[in-house]
Enzyme design. Structure first.
Site, mmCIF file in Angstrom:
data_model
loop_
_atom_site.group_PDB
_atom_site.id
_atom_site.type_symbol
_atom_site.label_atom_id
_atom_site.label_comp_id
_atom_site.label_asym_id
_atom_site.label_seq_id
_atom_site.Cartn_x
_atom_site.Cartn_y
_atom_site.Cartn_z
ATOM 1 N N THR A 27 0.928 -1.020 0.318
ATOM 2 C CA THR A 27 -0.265 0.329 -0.087
ATOM 3 C C THR A 27 0.610 1.269 -0.381
ATOM 4 O O THR A 27 0.785 2.234 -0.098
ATOM 5 C CB THR A 27 -0.726 0.013 1.727
ATOM 6 N N SER B 43 1.482 -7.940 -0.780
ATOM 7 C CA SER B 43 2.884 -8.342 -0.411
ATOM 8 C C SER B 43 1.989 -10.098 -0.085
ATOM 9 O O SER B 43 2.540 -10.421 0.151
ATOM 10 C CB SER B 43 2.813 -7.695 1.207
ATOM 11 N N THR C 100 1.368 -4.757 4.345
ATOM 12 C CA THR C 100 1.887 -4.527 5.533
ATOM 13 C C THR C 100 1.315 -6.337 5.858
ATOM 14 O O THR C 100 1.615 -6.393 6.496
ATOM 15 C CB THR C 100 0.682 -4.114 6.292
ATOM 16 N N ASP C 101 0.739 -6.769 4.646
ATOM 17 C CA ASP C 101 0.465 -8.262 5.035
ATOM 18 C C ASP C 101 1.275 -9.064 5.738
ATOM 19 O O ASP C 101 0.941 -9.468 5.890
ATOM 20 C CB ASP C 101 -0.753 -8.899 3.565
#
Ligand code: ASP
Length: 323
Positions: free
Chosen positions: A12, A55, A88-89
Site C-alpha cells: 500500500t 505483499s 503490511t500483510d
C-alpha cells in the site's frame, strides 16, 4: 555524509487510489520517489525498486532475493543503514526471514503503510521518515531486523499485524515494542536477549501451517499426507493442545519423520507442554512434536523453512526452537 539503502518492494505504501472506483492499486511511478530527498540533510539515499508486489504475492523466494541484495550491500561496505518498504500483510514474515538470515553490519528496518499515499491521513511518508531515522540511530545496531510503523519500533521476531485497516496495527503481543520514534528522537528501552542467524542459499522447502479449532479432526492432516510436505506448523489451542480426533492424522505425519512445530492460536503468551490429557501439550510432546515458545504460527513457519534448508534433523530443530 551518511548513506542508506532504500529498497522498495510494493504494498500500500507504493499504491494510490482510483478516485472513480475507490480501489487501491499500484502506481506507475513509486510515489515515495518524490519524497526521499526531504528526510535528512547530509543523507544520501540510494533507492531501488527491487520488486513491486502486493505483499500477499511475496514468497520465500522473493524474501531470499531481498536477503541477497542486503548481503551484497553489507559487502559494499558503504551504507549506514537499510530501509525496506513492504506491504503490511506479510511484512512480519519477510522481516523475520531477514532477521534469521542476515548478519548485517548496519541496522535493517522494514516499514509500510496502511493508507495509500493520496488518502487523507496517509501514514506512508511519516513511517518512511521514522524508519530512516531509526536505521541511522547507533542504538539500532545489534537488535536484529526492526519494524517501524506508527511511531513504534518492534523486533522482527515478535511483531504482528493485528488490525485490518487501523494505522496502529503493528503490535508485539506479550512483550511490547522495544522503542519509539517521536519528534526526531529514536529511543530504545528494551533489547532481545539473543540473536540467531543461519546461512541460506535456497528457500524451497514446503512448510504448511494449520490453525486448530474445537472439533478439529484428522481431515486436514490426511490431506497434507498426499503432498510433498517437508514440515508442518500448527497453531494449537491455548497453551498448546489439540482435540483427540486430530491425533490419528498428526501421528501419521510424525511417523514420516516430518517435523511438526506447535505454536498457539492465542494472541498472548507462549506455547508450552503443560497438560497431560489426550491431545494436551505433554501428550503431544511424547508423540514427538516441537514447541516454539513465543513465536506466532507464521514466524515459526519461516524459522522451520530456514532450519530445514540447513539440513538439521528433528532433534537439532527441537533444540533450536527451545532457545
Ligand atoms: N494488502 C496490502 C499489502 O500487504 C496491505 C498494505 O500494504 O498495507 O500489500
Amino acid at each position: 555524509m551518511k548513506r542508506i539503502l532504500l529498497l522498495h518492494t510494493g504494498g500500500t505504501i507504493s499504491m494510490s487510489t482510483d478516485q472513480r472506483t475507490g480501489a487501491v492499486k499500484p502506481s506507475d511511478e513509486h510515489p515515495l520517489h518524490q519524497y526521499s530527498h526531504l528526510f535528512e540533510e547530509n543523507l544520501e539515499i540510494n533507492e531501488e525498486d527491487i520488486f513491486q508486489l502486493p505483499s500477499p504475492h511475496v514468497t520465500p523466494h522473493d524474501m531470499l532475493s531481498l536477503q541477497k541484495r542486503l548481503m551484497q550491500a553489507a559487502e559494499e561496505n558503504i551504507y549506514d543503514g537499510a530501509v525496506i518498504t513492504h506491504g503490511t500483510d506479510t511484512l512480519e514474515e519477510t522481516a523475520y526471514f531477514l532477521d534469521l538470515t542476515l548478519d548485517s553490519p548496519f541496522p535493517v528496518v522494514l516499514t509500510g503503510a496502511m493508507r495509500p499515499i493520496d488518502e487523507l491521513g496517509s501514514d506512508g511518508v511519516r513511517n518512511l521518515q521514522n524508519a530512516i531515522w531509526t536505521s541511522l540511530s547507533p542504538d539500532a545496531r545489534d537488535k536484529g531486523v526492526l519494524v517501524v510503523l506508527n511511531e513504534e519500533i518492534h523486533t522482527a521476531r515478535y511483531v504482528t499485524k493485528t488490525h485490518t485497516t487501523n494505522v496502529a496495527t503493528f503490535r508485539t503481543p506479550t512483550f511490547g515494542p522495544i522503542g519509539i520514534v517521536s519528534k526526531h528522537e529514536v529511543r530504545f528501552f528494551q533489547k532481545l536477549i539473543f540473536n540467531e542467524t543461519y546461512p541460506i542459499k535456497k528457500a524451497d522447502k514446503n512448510v504448511c501451517m494449520l490453525k486448530s479449532y474445537a472439533g478439529m479432526d484428522s481431515t486436514l492432516f490426511d490431506a497434507l499426507l498426499s503432498t510433498d510436505l517437508d514440515g508442518l506448523v500448527i497453531e494449537a489451542l491455548g497453551a498448546g493442545n489439540l482435540p483427540p480426533a486430530a491425533l490419528p492424522g498428526l501421528k501419521k505425519i510424525l511417523e514420516k519423520n516430518i517435523p511438526v512445530v506447535i505454536t498457539s492460536r492465542a494472541f498472548n503468551g507462549i506455547a508450552q507442554d503443560i497438560y497431560a490429557y489426550t491431545g494436551g501439550g505433554k501428550h503431544l510432546k511424547e508423540l514427538g512434536v516441537i514447541f516454539a515458545p513465543g513465536l506466532s504460527g507464521p514466524k515459526a513457519r519461516i524459522k522451520l523453512l530456514i532450519l530445514l534448508e540447513q539440513a538439521f534433523d528433528n532433534k537439532q530443530i527441537d533444540l533450536i526452537f527451545k532457545k
